[in-house]
Design a protein around this motif. Structure first.
Motif, PDB file in Angstrom:
ATOM      1  N   GLY A 141      -7.758  10.222  -0.173  1.00  0.00           N
ATOM      2  CA  GLY A 141      -7.415   8.789  -0.344  1.00  0.00           C
ATOM      3  C   GLY A 141      -6.079   8.411   0.256  1.00  0.00           C
ATOM      4  O   GLY A 141      -5.734   7.529   0.747  1.00  0.00           O
ATOM      5  N   LEU A 142      -5.170   9.368  -0.325  1.00  0.00           N
ATOM      6  CA  LEU A 142      -3.922   9.005   0.129  1.00  0.00           C
ATOM      7  C   LEU A 142      -3.601   8.877   1.703  1.00  0.00           C
ATOM      8  O   LEU A 142      -2.888   8.163   2.241  1.00  0.00           O
ATOM      9  CB  LEU A 142      -2.681  10.123  -0.490  1.00  0.00           C
ATOM     10  N   ASP A 143      -4.120   9.871   2.263  1.00  0.00           N
ATOM     11  CA  ASP A 143      -4.093   9.852   3.804  1.00  0.00           C
ATOM     12  C   ASP A 143      -4.870   8.744   4.236  1.00  0.00           C
ATOM     13  O   ASP A 143      -4.288   8.136   5.259  1.00  0.00           O
ATOM     14  CB  ASP A 143      -5.021  11.255   4.318  1.00  0.00           C
ATOM     15  N   GLU A 144      -5.771   8.163   3.745  1.00  0.00           N
ATOM     16  CA  GLU A 144      -6.577   6.933   4.329  1.00  0.00           C
ATOM     17  C   GLU A 144      -5.548   5.660   3.893  1.00  0.00           C
ATOM     18  O   GLU A 144      -5.673   4.880   4.745  1.00  0.00           O
ATOM     19  CB  GLU A 144      -7.915   6.838   3.600  1.00  0.00           C
ATOM     20  N   ILE A 145      -4.988   5.759   2.726  1.00  0.00           N
ATOM     21  CA  ILE A 145      -3.918   4.739   2.537  1.00  0.00           C
ATOM     22  C   ILE A 145      -2.980   4.660   3.557  1.00  0.00           C
ATOM     23  O   ILE A 145      -2.622   3.407   3.972  1.00  0.00           O
ATOM     24  CB  ILE A 145      -3.399   4.674   1.107  1.00  0.00           C
ATOM     25  N   ARG A 146      -2.399   5.759   3.899  1.00  0.00           N
ATOM     26  CA  ARG A 146      -1.461   5.874   4.807  1.00  0.00           C
ATOM     27  C   ARG A 146      -1.901   5.381   6.256  1.00  0.00           C
ATOM     28  O   ARG A 146      -1.021   4.647   6.796  1.00  0.00           O
ATOM     29  CB  ARG A 146      -0.757   7.147   5.071  1.00  0.00           C
ATOM     30  N   ARG A 147      -2.992   5.854   6.610  1.00  0.00           N
ATOM     31  CA  ARG A 147      -3.623   5.538   8.004  1.00  0.00           C
ATOM     32  C   ARG A 147      -3.927   4.034   7.948  1.00  0.00           C
ATOM     33  O   ARG A 147      -3.572   3.428   8.656  1.00  0.00           O
ATOM     34  CB  ARG A 147      -5.014   6.265   8.101  1.00  0.00           C
ATOM     35  N   ILE A 148      -4.366   3.360   6.960  1.00  0.00           N
ATOM     36  CA  ILE A 148      -4.563   2.007   6.959  1.00  0.00           C
ATOM     37  C   ILE A 148      -3.208   1.085   6.938  1.00  0.00           C
ATOM     38  O   ILE A 148      -2.993   0.146   7.749  1.00  0.00           O
ATOM     39  CB  ILE A 148      -5.162   1.448   5.623  1.00  0.00           C
ATOM     40  N   ALA A 149      -2.007   1.564   6.281  1.00  0.00           N
ATOM     41  CA  ALA A 149      -0.958   1.131   6.435  1.00  0.00           C
ATOM     42  C   ALA A 149      -0.111   1.232   7.749  1.00  0.00           C
ATOM     43  O   ALA A 149       0.457   0.114   8.179  1.00  0.00           O
ATOM     44  CB  ALA A 149       0.038   1.798   5.320  1.00  0.00           C
ATOM     45  N   ARG A 150      -0.435   2.284   8.550  1.00  0.00           N
ATOM     46  CA  ARG A 150       0.047   2.323   9.791  1.00  0.00           C
ATOM     47  C   ARG A 150      -0.632   1.416  10.739  1.00  0.00           C
ATOM     48  O   ARG A 150       0.154   0.811  11.466  1.00  0.00           O
ATOM     49  CB  ARG A 150      -0.250   3.879  10.298  1.00  0.00           C
ATOM     50  N   LEU A 186       0.839  -1.212  -0.052  1.00  0.00           N
ATOM     51  CA  LEU A 186      -0.184  -0.094   0.172  1.00  0.00           C
ATOM     52  C   LEU A 186       0.954   1.336  -0.012  1.00  0.00           C
ATOM     53  O   LEU A 186       0.640   2.153  -0.781  1.00  0.00           O
ATOM     54  CB  LEU A 186      -0.989   0.098   1.176  1.00  0.00           C
ATOM     55  N   HIS A 187       1.868   1.131   0.720  1.00  0.00           N
ATOM     56  CA  HIS A 187       2.829   2.340   0.974  1.00  0.00           C
ATOM     57  C   HIS A 187       3.690   2.633  -0.368  1.00  0.00           C
ATOM     58  O   HIS A 187       3.789   3.658  -0.837  1.00  0.00           O
ATOM     59  CB  HIS A 187       3.793   2.191   2.132  1.00  0.00           C
ATOM     60  N   ASP A 188       4.274   1.636  -0.734  1.00  0.00           N
ATOM     61  CA  ASP A 188       4.926   1.527  -1.956  1.00  0.00           C
ATOM     62  C   ASP A 188       4.390   1.691  -3.168  1.00  0.00           C
ATOM     63  O   ASP A 188       4.775   2.729  -4.145  1.00  0.00           O
ATOM     64  CB  ASP A 188       6.092   0.397  -2.015  1.00  0.00           C
ATOM     65  N   GLU A 189       3.339   0.929  -3.535  1.00  0.00           N
ATOM     66  CA  GLU A 189       2.772   0.953  -4.654  1.00  0.00           C
ATOM     67  C   GLU A 189       1.565   1.846  -4.971  1.00  0.00           C
ATOM     68  O   GLU A 189       1.624   2.916  -5.733  1.00  0.00           O
ATOM     69  CB  GLU A 189       2.191  -0.540  -5.222  1.00  0.00           C
ATOM     70  N   VAL A 190       0.746   1.741  -4.035  1.00  0.00           N
ATOM     71  CA  VAL A 190      -0.431   2.704  -4.171  1.00  0.00           C
ATOM     72  C   VAL A 190      -0.386   4.063  -3.636  1.00  0.00           C
ATOM     73  O   VAL A 190      -0.726   5.043  -4.539  1.00  0.00           O
ATOM     74  CB  VAL A 190      -1.734   1.892  -3.441  1.00  0.00           C
ATOM     75  N   GLY A 191       0.582   4.132  -2.777  1.00  0.00           N
ATOM     76  CA  GLY A 191       0.832   5.640  -2.246  1.00  0.00           C
ATOM     77  C   GLY A 191       1.684   6.251  -3.177  1.00  0.00           C
ATOM     78  O   GLY A 191       1.419   7.500  -3.338  1.00  0.00           O
ATOM     79  N   GLN A 192       2.599   5.708  -3.728  1.00  0.00           N
ATOM     80  CA  GLN A 192       3.235   6.248  -4.618  1.00  0.00           C
ATOM     81  C   GLN A 192       2.670   6.785  -6.022  1.00  0.00           C
ATOM     82  O   GLN A 192       2.803   7.791  -6.624  1.00  0.00           O
ATOM     83  CB  GLN A 192       4.608   5.460  -5.020  1.00  0.00           C
ATOM     84  N   THR A 193       1.775   5.747  -6.389  1.00  0.00           N
ATOM     85  CA  THR A 193       0.846   6.228  -7.500  1.00  0.00           C
ATOM     86  C   THR A 193      -0.223   7.322  -7.195  1.00  0.00           C
ATOM     87  O   THR A 193      -0.003   8.153  -7.878  1.00  0.00           O
ATOM     88  CB  THR A 193       0.082   4.780  -7.882  1.00  0.00           C
ATOM     89  N   LEU A 194      -0.596   7.525  -6.079  1.00  0.00           N
ATOM     90  CA  LEU A 194      -1.567   8.616  -5.672  1.00  0.00           C
ATOM     91  C   LEU A 194      -0.675   9.728  -5.550  1.00  0.00           C
ATOM     92  O   LEU A 194      -1.189  10.773  -5.809  1.00  0.00           O
ATOM     93  CB  LEU A 194      -2.160   8.120  -4.449  1.00  0.00           C
ATOM     94  N   THR A 195       0.394   9.623  -5.191  1.00  0.00           N
ATOM     95  CA  THR A 195       1.472  10.890  -5.038  1.00  0.00           C
ATOM     96  C   THR A 195       1.587  11.462  -6.591  1.00  0.00           C
ATOM     97  O   THR A 195       1.833  12.709  -6.557  1.00  0.00           O
ATOM     98  CB  THR A 195       2.662  10.508  -4.162  1.00  0.00           C
ATOM     99  N   ALA A 196       1.891  10.391  -7.212  1.00  0.00           N
ATOM    100  CA  ALA A 196       2.362  10.945  -8.803  1.00  0.00           C
ATOM    101  C   ALA A 196       1.125  11.234  -9.308  1.00  0.00           C
ATOM    102  O   ALA A 196       1.152  12.538  -9.915  1.00  0.00           O
ATOM    103  CB  ALA A 196       2.688   9.504  -9.588  1.00  0.00           C
TER     104      ALA A 196
END
Length: 347
Positions: free
Chosen positions: A201-210, A161-171
């Motif tokens: 969505g990016l914040d939620e992904i990071r929260r789930i990853a944490r 989630l952090h490396d794939e989805v998070g980086q994609t949403l950041t891009a």
């Protein structure tokens, strides 16, 4: 883990023979008489006495005289009373064993039935206690394997989630920022809304990853991780107060993870099911270990059956030899207590 389980199982099984021998020896150290010989001896004594009396001065007339009938009935009543007493004393341990078997729960380790009574009953109770110990050891080992596999899967998903989805949403956010600077004015608001939705969505992904992988636990320790957890669950409508001192005794990483997961699951249940507006999270040092308490002022669990969340907490408690209790809280809500004994609390 499997080797450890087998060794524990064989060790517990090896202790069965001495336990049964102790059961046969009884509490006083003397060998107990079996239920068969107790009943047989009592009946034999009654028959021997009756035969001796009939061969001696006591006779039975035809027809039977009243005083002779009284003597015979008295002897019969004495023999029946003796049999009743012997059976009562012999079967009472088995009744206790039946109650213990009916209420046994591998997720709630409790007191074992006392090894007492005739040799057969004592041997059966000792065998049952040893079997229950072996089942609990095997269940704890199986839970350990399952929970370790679950934690590894959590770490893998969190990393993806952090490396794939998070980086994609950041891009995507960076691309939207470049687009926002060039779109016509009448479309700029829509692009801005898209940016905000993507950022949320990016914040939620990071929260789930944490939540899946508590990095703060590994980096800053248990106290900081629990304080961060309380802050994370504090939102509109719920206030989580925490009391986590910094002078905790040394704890193994496995115990710290169990404490963190139980606190996380307890607060998750508070948010989802309790309807509470206040919760308390505390971890305190005890003379015989540490104790984690998660309490809220919600509706409580009442007579509802325990769900998978509480069952999972009990599995984790068994993993480290801790005791978990779920009781009504002081504010009519629910209180979860996890007590880790000092024997398992340190390195």
């Amino acid at each position: 883990m499997g080797v450890v389980t087998d060794i524990r199982s064989r060790a517990r099984a090896a202790r069965l023979a001495p336990a049964v021998s102790c059961a046969k020896a009884g509490r006083s150290g003397k060998r107990t008489v079996s239920l068969f010989w107790r009943i047989f001896s009592l009946n034999a004594a009654g028959l021997v006495v009756a035969t001796a009396l009939l061969l001696g001065p006591v006779t039975v007339s035809t027809p039977v005289l009243p005083h002779e009938a009284l003597i015979l009935l008295t002897g019969l009543l004495v023999l029946l009373a003796g049999n009743a007493v012997v059976l009562r004393l012999g079967l009472t341990p088995l009744k206790r064993l039946g109650r213990a078997m009916a209420t046994a729960d591998l997720l709630r380790p409790g007191a074992r039935p006392t090894v007492a009574g005739p040799a057969e009953a004592a041997e059966l109770i000792a065998t049952y206690n040893t079997m229950l110990d072996r089942l609990q050891a095997e269940r704890a080992a199986g839970a350990a394997r399952a929970l370790h596999a679950q934690e590894r899967e959590r770490h893998r998903i969190a990393r993806e989630l952090h490396d794939e989805v998070g980086q994609t949403l950041t891009a995507v956010l960076l691309q939207l920022k470049r687009v926002a600077d060039r779109v016509p004015a009448d479309l700029r608001d829509e692009v801005t809304l898209t940016q905000e939705a993507t950022r949320a969505g990016l914040d939620e992904i990071r929260r789930i990853a944490r939540r899946l992988r508590p990095g703060v636990l590994e980096e800053l320790g248990l106290a900081s991780a629990l304080r961060s957890l309380a802050t994370e669950f504090t939102h509109h409508g719920l206030t989580v107060r925490h009391h986590v001192p910094g002078d905790l005794p040394p704890l193994t990483p496995e115990i710290e993870l169990v404490l963190y997961r139980v606190a996380q699951e307890g607060l998750t249940n508070t948010v989802r099911h309790s309807g509470a507006d206040r919760a308390d999270l505390s971890l305190r040092r005890l003379p015989d270990g540490v104790e984690l308490v998660v309490a809220d002022n919600g509706t409580g669990i009442g007579d509802a059956p325990e769900g998978t969340g509480i069952s999972g907490m009990r599995e984790r408690a068994l993993l480290i030899g801790a005791a978990l209790t779920v009781v009504p809280g002081p504010d009519a809500g629910t209180e979860i207590r996890l007590r880790v004994p000092a024997a398992t609390g340190g390195h």
